[in-house]
Scaffold this motif. Sequence first.
Motif, PDB file in Angstrom:
ATOM      1  N   GLN A   1       0.838  -1.202   0.000  1.00 24.74           N
ATOM      2  CA  GLN A   1       0.000   0.000   0.000  1.00 24.74           C
ATOM      3  C   GLN A   1       0.870   1.248   0.000  1.00 24.74           C
ATOM      4  N   LEU A   2       1.915   1.226   0.813  1.00 23.49           N
ATOM      5  CA  LEU A   2       2.830   2.359   0.865  1.00 23.49           C
ATOM      6  C   LEU A   2       3.529   2.548  -0.480  1.00 23.49           C
ATOM      7  N   ASP A   3       3.946   1.472  -1.092  1.00 20.01           N
ATOM      8  CA  ASP A   3       4.576   1.554  -2.416  1.00 20.01           C
ATOM      9  C   ASP A   3       3.648   2.213  -3.428  1.00 20.01           C
ATOM     10  N   GLN A   4       2.375   1.842  -3.412  1.00 22.72           N
ATOM     11  CA  GLN A   4       1.412   2.424  -4.347  1.00 22.72           C
ATOM     12  C   GLN A   4       1.271   3.931  -4.134  1.00 22.72           C
ATOM     13  N   LEU A   5       1.202   4.333  -2.868  1.00 22.22           N
ATOM     14  CA  LEU A   5       1.073   5.761  -2.576  1.00 22.22           C
ATOM     15  C   LEU A   5       2.337   6.529  -2.971  1.00 22.22           C
ATOM     16  N   LEU A   6       3.495   5.931  -2.729  1.00 20.88           N
ATOM     17  CA  LEU A   6       4.750   6.579  -3.110  1.00 20.88           C
ATOM     18  C   LEU A   6       4.856   6.704  -4.624  1.00 20.88           C
ATOM     19  N   ASN A   7       4.412   5.686  -5.353  1.00 20.54           N
ATOM     20  CA  ASN A   7       4.414   5.754  -6.812  1.00 20.54           C
ATOM     21  C   ASN A   7       3.470   6.849  -7.302  1.00 20.54           C
ATOM     22  N   GLU A   8       2.319   6.942  -6.675  1.00 18.19           N
ATOM     23  CA  GLU A   8       1.358   7.985  -7.042  1.00 18.19           C
ATOM     24  C   GLU A   8       1.948   9.372  -6.795  1.00 18.19           C
TER      25      GLU A   8
END
Length: 56
Positions: A36-43
């Motif tokens: 989830q954190l990876d997705q937010l960082l990518n966004e």
Amino acid sequence: MEKKLLKRIEALRKKLNKLGLTHNLVDDEVVTVSQQLDQLLNEYQRITYYRQLSFW
């Protein structure tokens, strides 16, 4: 929008740090929060990248 995203990133980062202290790093919950954190960082990275492009 960006401020909300940064707050969500920070909240997940704190949660992941706490989980890392009490769970194995391959624990399902740790992996889920990490993803989830990876997705937010990518966004966030996409947002800042496109902002730089529009600056030029």
